[in-house]
Design a protein around this motif. Structure first.
Motif, PDB file in Angstrom:
ATOM      1  N   ASN A   7       1.631   1.959  -4.073  1.00  0.00           N
ATOM      2  CA  ASN A   7       3.023   1.372  -4.766  1.00  0.00           C
ATOM      3  C   ASN A   7       3.454   0.386  -3.331  1.00  0.00           C
ATOM      4  N   CYS A   8       3.691  -0.770  -4.038  1.00  0.00           N
ATOM      5  CA  CYS A   8       3.662  -1.664  -2.901  1.00  0.00           C
ATOM      6  C   CYS A   8       5.021  -2.429  -3.231  1.00  0.00           C
ATOM      7  N   ILE A   9       6.042  -2.483  -1.772  1.00  0.00           N
ATOM      8  CA  ILE A   9       7.186  -2.969  -1.883  1.00  0.00           C
ATOM      9  C   ILE A   9       7.020  -4.339  -1.102  1.00  0.00           C
ATOM     10  N   VAL A  10       7.512  -5.461  -1.970  1.00  0.00           N
ATOM     11  CA  VAL A  10       7.316  -6.819  -1.241  1.00  0.00           C
ATOM     12  C   VAL A  10       8.788  -7.262  -1.090  1.00  0.00           C
ATOM     13  N   GLY A  11       8.873  -8.366  -0.293  1.00  0.00           N
ATOM     14  CA  GLY A  11      10.192  -8.938  -0.177  1.00  0.00           C
ATOM     15  C   GLY A  11      10.449  -9.652   1.102  1.00  0.00           C
ATOM     16  N   SER A  45      15.213  -7.694   3.640  1.00  0.00           N
ATOM     17  CA  SER A  45      15.506  -7.306   2.277  1.00  0.00           C
ATOM     18  C   SER A  45      15.807  -5.872   2.172  1.00  0.00           C
ATOM     19  N   GLY A  46      15.325  -4.975   3.406  1.00  0.00           N
ATOM     20  CA  GLY A  46      15.486  -3.753   3.244  1.00  0.00           C
ATOM     21  C   GLY A  46      14.258  -2.870   2.962  1.00  0.00           C
ATOM     22  N   LYS A  47      13.330  -3.246   2.843  1.00  0.00           N
ATOM     23  CA  LYS A  47      11.883  -2.636   2.755  1.00  0.00           C
ATOM     24  C   LYS A  47      11.579  -1.460   3.508  1.00  0.00           C
ATOM     25  N   SER A  48      11.595  -1.742   4.834  1.00  0.00           N
ATOM     26  CA  SER A  48      11.408  -0.549   5.793  1.00  0.00           C
ATOM     27  C   SER A  48      12.576   0.222   5.827  1.00  0.00           C
ATOM     28  N   THR A  49      13.870  -0.025   5.500  1.00  0.00           N
ATOM     29  CA  THR A  49      14.623   0.986   5.698  1.00  0.00           C
ATOM     30  C   THR A  49      14.579   1.831   4.373  1.00  0.00           C
ATOM     31  N   LEU A  50      14.187   1.124   3.184  1.00  0.00           N
ATOM     32  CA  LEU A  50      13.874   2.041   2.089  1.00  0.00           C
ATOM     33  C   LEU A  50      12.686   3.120   2.398  1.00  0.00           C
ATOM     34  N   VAL A  84       7.098  -3.308  -6.305  1.00  0.00           N
ATOM     35  CA  VAL A  84       8.674  -3.292  -6.141  1.00  0.00           C
ATOM     36  C   VAL A  84       9.090  -4.577  -5.261  1.00  0.00           C
ATOM     37  N   PHE A  85       9.829  -5.507  -5.968  1.00  0.00           N
ATOM     38  CA  PHE A  85      10.234  -6.614  -5.532  1.00  0.00           C
ATOM     39  C   PHE A  85      11.699  -6.382  -4.900  1.00  0.00           C
ATOM     40  N   MET A  86      11.895  -6.610  -3.604  1.00  0.00           N
ATOM     41  CA  MET A  86      13.341  -6.506  -3.098  1.00  0.00           C
ATOM     42  C   MET A  86      13.754  -7.734  -2.331  1.00  0.00           C
ATOM     43  N   VAL A 128      16.837  -3.922  -5.140  1.00  0.00           N
ATOM     44  CA  VAL A 128      15.509  -4.213  -5.904  1.00  0.00           C
ATOM     45  C   VAL A 128      15.895  -5.282  -7.176  1.00  0.00           C
ATOM     46  N   ILE A 129      15.023  -6.009  -6.947  1.00  0.00           N
ATOM     47  CA  ILE A 129      15.214  -7.071  -8.107  1.00  0.00           C
ATOM     48  C   ILE A 129      14.139  -6.841  -9.358  1.00  0.00           C
ATOM     49  N   GLU A 130      12.992  -6.482  -9.238  1.00  0.00           N
ATOM     50  CA  GLU A 130      12.347  -6.257 -10.071  1.00  0.00           C
ATOM     51  C   GLU A 130      11.154  -5.067  -9.738  1.00  0.00           C
ATOM     52  N   GLN A 131      10.718  -4.336 -10.809  1.00  0.00           N
ATOM     53  CA  GLN A 131       9.540  -3.547 -10.210  1.00  0.00           C
ATOM     54  C   GLN A 131       8.678  -3.237 -11.521  1.00  0.00           C
ATOM     55  N   GLY A 132       7.419  -2.803 -11.416  1.00  0.00           N
ATOM     56  CA  GLY A 132       6.718  -2.646 -12.616  1.00  0.00           C
ATOM     57  C   GLY A 132       5.197  -2.699 -12.142  1.00  0.00           C
ATOM     58  N   SER A 133       4.293  -2.733 -13.060  1.00  0.00           N
ATOM     59  CA  SER A 133       2.814  -2.957 -12.321  1.00  0.00           C
ATOM     60  C   SER A 133       2.529  -4.247 -12.028  1.00  0.00           C
ATOM     61  N   LYS A 134       1.609  -4.310 -11.252  1.00  0.00           N
ATOM     62  CA  LYS A 134       1.175  -5.562 -10.602  1.00  0.00           C
ATOM     63  C   LYS A 134       1.043  -6.632 -11.507  1.00  0.00           C
ATOM     64  N   GLN A 135       0.211  -6.328 -12.637  1.00  0.00           N
ATOM     65  CA  GLN A 135      -0.103  -7.250 -13.745  1.00  0.00           C
ATOM     66  C   GLN A 135       1.238  -8.009 -14.292  1.00  0.00           C
ATOM     67  N   LYS A 136       2.410  -6.740 -14.589  1.00  0.00           N
ATOM     68  CA  LYS A 136       3.661  -7.413 -15.253  1.00  0.00           C
ATOM     69  C   LYS A 136       3.946  -8.353 -14.089  1.00  0.00           C
ATOM     70  N   LEU A 137       4.445  -8.009 -13.046  1.00  0.00           N
ATOM     71  CA  LEU A 137       5.200  -8.871 -11.975  1.00  0.00           C
ATOM     72  C   LEU A 137       4.480 -10.017 -11.530  1.00  0.00           C
ATOM     73  N   PHE A 138       3.117 -10.008 -11.530  1.00  0.00           N
ATOM     74  CA  PHE A 138       2.460 -11.254 -11.225  1.00  0.00           C
ATOM     75  C   PHE A 138       2.317 -12.363 -12.429  1.00  0.00           C
ATOM     76  N   HIS A 139       2.152 -11.554 -13.522  1.00  0.00           N
ATOM     77  CA  HIS A 139       1.710 -12.541 -14.673  1.00  0.00           C
ATOM     78  C   HIS A 139       2.945 -12.778 -15.720  1.00  0.00           C
ATOM     79  N   ASN A 140       4.005 -11.695 -15.694  1.00  0.00           N
ATOM     80  CA  ASN A 140       4.957 -11.741 -16.714  1.00  0.00           C
ATOM     81  C   ASN A 140       6.134 -11.383 -16.152  1.00  0.00           C
ATOM     82  N   PRO A 141       6.610 -11.662 -15.191  1.00  0.00           N
ATOM     83  CA  PRO A 141       7.929 -11.387 -14.570  1.00  0.00           C
ATOM     84  C   PRO A 141       9.229 -11.565 -15.324  1.00  0.00           C
TER      85      PRO A 141
END
Lengths: 270, 282
Positions: free
Chosen positions: A50-54, A58-63, A234-236, A241-254
């Motif tokens: 489970n990857c948190i990017v941002g 953006s609060g990734k480390s705090t989360l 998970v994109f923060m 959190v702006i959006e979360q889902g599978s890698k395919q979904k977020l990279f190809h169809n956000p």
């Protein structure tokens, strides 16, 4: 935690949705008067990366640090909301924080080995060490160094000081030390940010191996790295959190334009 | 004044100050060694003093001084470690921390004779212990406490925060973090401070003169409540007989032995401190 069983047809590079190992609901975090995390609701799937990017801040480390309550020791920390790990509410007053941290291990950005030998570092977090024989201890050291693909590199010098290892090896030793405590979830807070590309690749390959046994929550700044290793993303941004889902979904169809721009490394207001 | 001239003036001034200090120290050592070396022989180091120190050696004075500081160290070290860990790990209120620091620094500034007077009133008069080497060790331990507490506290503070975090993240509770991460670092710091404290304590006359030592006629103490003879008080007694050439020669000899012990403890303390700095930078 139970592993999902049964046959399914999986698209190449895509894994089916798994049960949530960590569930965060309505999480708000403040440090003093600064509102750092806002209404966070995410779930991290078991036996997945489970990857948190941002962007920075953006609060990734705090989360990620909220999941094993590492923020508790920070002055001015205040949190509201719920976090369930393996069905247990870890925000509860009655929770044993030391025990929680054994179940939810954490590896930090900068490799931190203790000024001890390589084998002593692996065994550092183990609680009932005195009850184990020398042979049993050696077995634990060997198993965990093999898990982190370090065994072949260091088996002939287990009593050498851990600081003599390269940074990449030190980081894998830190992961071995975390695994020796037998956690269910492993939190990795930008574990490759201070490593060279070759060492970073070694850690990435290690994560892909480890997800067979552990739930991994991984923070990174590196979009390409997220693309290589993440199953769930998970994109923060700005503490939310702006959006979360599978890698395919977020990279190809956000769903969100902000997500598309950030993951395509375009300029965005985030 | 141009920048280059200012630089040169300051540079010369610092060289002058350092050189003067070194020169004073060198001459002090040289004079004591020159006068004291003639008295040093096997008998002087291993025989009891006779004729109020004008004859014989300083064996029991050396034993007395070492006994005083050995027990002072044993009393001081755990107290100092406990205080340093409490201040660093459990005392979170900034005001109380500041107050604690003022008390420790304040204790460091108390003149040594005051410790002696306190020991005389509290132990000898109120608790009726009589003149006892163990009371002397307690007073020396209290006197050394600030030096050792500060050394241990700075050693704990030099432990990078990431060590604490990494240990906590492995599921170690606060006490385990203290024992496994902080204490090894604090102990090495405290021991280096302890040697510096001992270097000061072994040369002190005032705090032990009234409460722990007798000037002559004493050998190995039979109990905790017996007095001892010590090097500083012996030197004081010999110096008061300055008209006797033999007594004066023995005073120089005893001074040389004392200053050698001080140098050994100071060197061990400074070596420990340098080693600690190197390991904390690693």
């Amino acid at each position: 935690m139970t592993r999902s069983t049964g046959l399914r047809i999986i698209q190449p590079g895509a894994l089916p949705e798994a049960a949530a190992a960590v569930k965060v609901n309505d999480l708000n975090v403040w440090f003093g008067t600064a509102h750092i995390l806002r209404e966070i609701a995410v779930s991290f799937q078991e036996y997945r990366i489970n990857c948190i990017v941002g962007p920075s801040g953006s609060g990734k480390s705090t989360l990620i640090r909220s999941i094993n309550r590492m923020n508790d020791d920070v002055a001015g920390y205040c949190a509201k909301g719920t976090i369930h790990v393996d069905g247990k509410d870890i925000m509860s007053e009655s929770i044993n924080v030391a025990k929680l941290r054994q179940e939810v291990g954490m590896v930090f950005q900068k490799p931190c080995v203790f000024p001890k030998s390589i084998s002593e570092n692996v065994l550092f977090g183990m609680q009932d060490l005195k009850k184990l024989t020398v042979q049993e201890r050696l077995q634990i050291v060997e198993n965990n160094l093999k898990l982190t693909a370090l065994w072949r590199e260091v088996s002939h010098r287990l009593h050498d000081k851990a600081v003599t290892l390269s940074l990449g090896q030190q980081q894998r030793l830190c992961i071995a030390r975390t695994l020796a405590v037998k956690p269910k979830v492993v939190l990795l807070d930008e574990p490759t940010s201070s490593l060279d590309p070759v060492s970073s690749r070694a850690v990435e390959e290690l994560m892909l191996e480890l997800k067979k046994e552990y739930t991994i929550v991984f923070v990174t700044h590196n979009i390409q790295q997220a693309q290589r290793v993440a199953d769930h993303l998970v994109f923060m941004c700005n503490g939310g959190v702006i959006e979360q889902g599978s890698k395919q979904k977020l990279f190809h169809n956000p769903e969100k334009e902000l997500t598309r721009k950030y993951l395509n490394e375009e300029y965005c207001d985030c | 004044m141009s920048r280059e001239l200012t630089n040169r003036v300051f540079s010369t001034a610092t060289w002058f100050a350092a050189g003067l200090c070194g020169l004073v120290l060198f001459f002090m050592f040289a004079i004591i060694t020159w006068n004291g070396i003639r008295a040093i022989n096997f008998e002087f180091l291993f025989a009891a003093s006779r004729n109020f120190g004008a004859a014989g050696g300083i064996f029991y004075q050396i034993i007395g001084s070492l006994l005083l500081i050995l027990f002072a160290a044993l009393i001081c070290l755990p107290l100092a470690l406990g205080t340093a860990i409490f201040k660093s790990e459990y005392l979170h209120n900034a005001r109380v921390q500041k107050l604690c620091a003022i008390l420790v620094y304040g204790l460091n500034g108390v003149p040594s004779v005051i410790f002696g007077i306190f020991g005389l009133i509290f132990f000898v008069n109120v608790l009726q212990t009589g003149v006892s080497w163990f009371v002397g060790s307690i007073i020396l331990a209290i006197m050394m406490l600030p030096t050792v507490v500060l050394a241990a506290y700075h050693a704990i503070n030099s432990v990078p925060e990431i060590y604490r975090e990494s240990a906590s993240a492995l599921g170690l509770n606060r006490w385990q973090v203290i024992v496994k991460v902080l204490l090894p670092q604090a102990t090495s710091g405290a021991i280096s401070g302890l040697f510096l404290g001992l270097a000061r304590a072994i040369g002190e006359t005032a705090p032990i003169m009234f409460i722990a030592t007798a000037f002559s006629g004493i050998d190995i103490p039979g109990s905790f409540l017996d007095p001892v003879t010590s090097l500083p008080t012996h030197i004081l007694a010999l110096a008061q007989q300055a008209v006797d050439a033999r007594a004066l020669e023995n005073a120089w000899g005893a001074s040389l032995v004392l200053i050698s012990l001080v140098t050994v403890f100071s060197t061990l303390g400074l070596w420990g401190r340098m080693k600690l700095k190197t390991s904390s930078l690693r």
